[in-house]
Every structure is written in structure tokens, then in C-alpha cells.
Design an enzyme around this catalytic site. Structure first.
Site, PDB file in Angstrom:
ATOM      1  N   ASP A  67       0.821  -1.331   0.055  1.00 17.52           N
ATOM      2  CA  ASP A  67      -0.252   0.138   0.042  1.00 17.52           C
ATOM      3  C   ASP A  67       0.993   1.365  -0.092  1.00 17.52           C
ATOM      4  OD1 ASP A  67      -2.786  -0.532  -0.262  1.00 17.52           O
ATOM      5  OD2 ASP A  67      -2.956  -1.189   1.845  1.00 17.52           O
ATOM      6  N   ARG A  97       1.130  -1.325   6.971  1.00 19.10           N
ATOM      7  CA  ARG A  97       1.339  -0.003   6.754  1.00 19.10           C
ATOM      8  C   ARG A  97       2.269   0.972   7.401  1.00 19.10           C
ATOM      9  NH1 ARG A  97      -2.517   3.342   3.491  1.00 19.10           N
ATOM     10  NH2 ARG A  97      -0.513   3.717   2.531  1.00 19.10           N
ATOM     11  N   ARG A 150      -9.661   4.752  11.530  1.00 22.03           N
ATOM     12  CA  ARG A 150      -8.212   4.645  11.412  1.00 22.03           C
ATOM     13  C   ARG A 150      -7.484   5.589  12.412  1.00 22.03           C
ATOM     14  NH1 ARG A 150      -7.593   1.876   6.453  1.00 22.03           N
ATOM     15  NH2 ARG A 150      -5.459   1.981   6.894  1.00 22.03           N
ATOM     16  N   HIS A 183     -11.594   6.857   5.915  1.00 25.22           N
ATOM     17  CA  HIS A 183     -10.716   8.143   6.047  1.00 25.22           C
ATOM     18  C   HIS A 183     -11.536   9.415   5.668  1.00 25.22           C
ATOM     19  CE1 HIS A 183      -6.663   6.071   5.393  1.00 25.22           C
ATOM     20  NE2 HIS A 183      -6.592   6.329   6.493  1.00 25.22           N
ATOM     21  N   CYS A 277      -5.377   9.926  -2.372  1.00 28.77           N
ATOM     22  CA  CYS A 277      -4.694   9.167  -1.590  1.00 28.77           C
ATOM     23  C   CYS A 277      -3.154   8.668  -2.155  1.00 28.77           C
ATOM     24  CB  CYS A 277      -5.246   7.647  -1.355  1.00 28.77           C
ATOM     25  SG  CYS A 277      -7.109   7.730  -0.883  1.00 28.77           S
TER      26      CYS A 277
HETATM   27  N1  ARG Z   1      -5.299   0.110   1.202  1.00 26.65           N
HETATM   28  C1  ARG Z   1      -5.200   1.380   1.757  1.00 26.65           C
HETATM   29  C2  ARG Z   1      -5.639   1.200   3.449  1.00 26.65           C
HETATM   30  O1  ARG Z   1      -6.562   0.776   3.610  1.00 26.65           O
HETATM   31  C3  ARG Z   1      -5.983   2.230   1.049  1.00 26.65           C
HETATM   32  C4  ARG Z   1      -5.283   3.740   1.656  1.00 26.65           C
HETATM   33  C5  ARG Z   1      -6.112   4.989   1.050  1.00 26.65           C
HETATM   34  N2  ARG Z   1      -5.581   6.155   1.456  1.00 26.65           N
HETATM   35  C6  ARG Z   1      -6.393   7.089   1.693  1.00 26.65           C
HETATM   36  N3  ARG Z   1      -5.773   8.393   1.989  1.00 26.65           N
HETATM   37  N4  ARG Z   1      -7.605   7.057   1.959  1.00 26.65           N
HETATM   38  O2  ARG Z   1      -4.579   1.901   4.210  1.00 26.65           O
END
Ligand code: ARG
Length: 283
Positions: A67, A97, A150, A183, A277
Site C-alpha cells: 500500500d 502500513r 483509522r 478516512h 490518496c
Molecule cells: N489500502 C489502503 C488502506 O486501507 C488505502 C489507503 C488509501 N488512502 C487514503 N488516504 N484514503 O490503508
């Protein structure tokens, strides 16, 4: 008059990009990624920035960090009261991540950015996911801070203390309530200092009231548009670069003085991300 101006952006090529684990509901579809198409789409996003007058810088992709292509999350970028550019490293919720963060921190250090380290304690639930949840209000020392799925309120509090202590910005927390829009950058985007797009059901009543108080025009986005990442578009230098806009949203964007530019990001949407993103502004 151009309201939101940027001249430099950082992107990470999708060399090792794939959909692994289910970190957000978009990743649950199981649809396979077309890797060649992903590379072409990523290049087209970069070209759209270049055409909008933004220089694209690149950070090397790292094997096994699937990612890392989503450059919005690993650090928060800003300019402090002395005019020095700084980063705030993230504490990412998912372990794979979290391993991306040191690579970005090193890049920013090498490029002269100061680090404001919040010493976030993931064990104590202090998560902060960079510009996925932290959005600057255009042309104001103010940051909108999404939390709930998140980033956490505990993470946002530490960020707020640091921004206030350093007299950099005020921060307003916004609670996210629909896990699909995990997000803040999936359900809210300022188009100018005075107007924004929002998918209202993804935000708490209190969060919506805060946004209504700050923007003269808050344009509602339908669930259908939001699911296609309309709120993950990027306003820059008079353009709005996005993966999808319905006819109605196209008009809204035009009426706000921006020229829509559509780029296909289907492969990245399988991982839950689109244009916003895939980059982090450096200025
Ligand atoms: N697969 C990534 C995650 O879930 C996607 C992140 C996308 N980034 C964002 N800024 N929304 O962390």
C-alpha cells in the site's frame, strides 16, 4: 483567482502494489488487480498533475509494502510559524502500513523537512494516518481531523496539542460514522476556502455542524458518487482532478470555478483509494 495552489507533489510508483488483507471495506470485493493497468493509471494521474502545473517527485517503492503507493498517509506535511516545512510521522493502524512510515520519514529528512515527532503510542490506541484523515483548510491555519476508524481521537488530541503548542494551526476533530468511508478524504474535500464537497451520512451531526459553520457552501454528494471516490478528488491550480463526477457534481465543480479533469483509478479503488490518496503535496 486561484484559491488552492501547489507546485510540488510526491508520489510512489505502484511497483509492488496489490490488494492484500482487508484494511477497509473496498478491499473485500476480491476483484483481482490488473497490474499493468495500475501502472498506466498511476502514470496518468502523475501526468494530470504535471499538466496542472505541479512537479511530480518520486519516492522509491519498497518490496512487500503493497500500500506504499498511497502517499497521503505516512506523514502529515505543513509549514511552521517560522516558515520551515515540517512533517508529523503517522502511527498507522495496520502493521504492514506502519512499516511504510520510516521510508517516507527518511525521504522528507533528506529533502530538508523538520520532523515533529508526537511519540504516538499505538499500544495505547493513539493512531494518526496523515492526510487520509488530516485535511488543511485552504489558506487558513486550520486542520480538519477525521477519526473513528483509522485515526483515533487520542491520536488527534496529541496532534492538536503539538499544532497549538507550535502555533501552527487550530485543529477541529470530525467524527466518522460510516465504516465504508474510513478516512476523511473519502467523504470530504474542500474545493476552495469557501466551498466543499461532503458525503454527509459519513460524518456525525456535530462534525457536520462544524463544517457548515466554516464553509459558505457545503455541497452534498450522493452515496453513489461517494462510492466512486468523488470526494477523493484533488483541487489544485484551478483544476479538480478526480476519478469520477456525476453530471450534477461536474456542474458544482465548474460553478466553484474549477475545471474538472477525470482520470481512471479503478485498480487503486480496489484497495480503497483514488487520486487524493496517491499523493502528498510538498508545499
Ligand atoms: N489500502 C489502503 C488502506 O486501507 C488505502 C489507503 C488509501 N488512502 C487514503 N488516504 N484514503 O490503508
Amino acid at each position: 483567482m486561484i484559491d488552492i495552489e501547489h507546485r510540488r507533489v510526491l508520489m510512489c510508483p505502484p511497483d509492488y502494489f496489490t490488494v492484500r488483507d482487508v484494511k477497509n471495506p473496498f478491499m473485500a470485493s476480491g476483484a483481482p488487480v490488473d497490474h499493468d493497468l495500475a501502472k498506466r493509471q498511476w502514470s496518468a494521474v502523475g501526468d494530470a498533475f504535471t499538466s496542472a502545473g505541479v512537479t511530480v517527485e518520486k519516492i522509491d517503492a519498497v518490496e512487500d509494502l503493497e500500500d506504499m503507493v498511497f502517499a497521503a498517509n505516512q506523514v502529515f506535511v505543513g509549514t511552521d510559524s517560522a516558515g520551515t516545512r515540517f512533517i508529523v510521522p503517522s502511527a498507522m493502524r495496520y502493521e504492514s502500513r506502519a512499516r511504510e512510515v520510516p521510508h517516507y520519514v527518511r525521504w522528507f529528512k533528506q529533502h530538508g523537512f523538520r520532523t515533529i515527532d508526537l511519540r504516538l503510542d499505538a499500544g495505547a490506541g493513539e493512531y494518526l494516518e496523515g492526510h487520509g484523515d488530516l485535511l488543511w483548510h485552504p489558506n487558513r491555519p486550520h486542520v480538519w481531523a477525521g477519526y473513528g476508524f483509522r485515526s483515533t481521537l487520542a491520536g488527534v488530541r496529541k496532534f492538536t496539542e503539538a499544532m497549538e503548542r507550535e502555533e501552527i494551526a487550530g485543529v477541529m476533530p470530525l467524527e466518522l460514522v460510516d465504516e465504508t468511508f474510513y478516512h476523511l478524504d473519502t467523504c470530504f474535500v474542500p474545493l476552495t476556502s469557501h466551498a466543499a464537497l461532503v458525503y454527509s451520512p459519513a460524518l456525525s451531526a456535530g462534525a457536520l455542524a462544524s463544517l457548515r459553520g466554516a464553509f459558505k457552501r457545503l455541497h452534498d454528494v450522493s452515496r453513489e458518487d461517494a462510492m466512486q471516490f468523488a470526494c477523493n478528488g484533488v483541487p489544485v491550480n484551478g483544476y479538480f482532478i478526480a476519478s469520477h463526477l456525476s453530471d450534477a457534481l461536474w456542474k458544482v465543480v465548474r460553478n466553484e470555478g474549477l475545471k474538472p479533469v477525470i482520470v481512471d483509478t479503478s485498480e487503486f479503488e480496489k484497495a480503497g483509494g483514488s487520486v487524493f490518496c496517491l499523493k502528498v503535496f510538498l508545499d
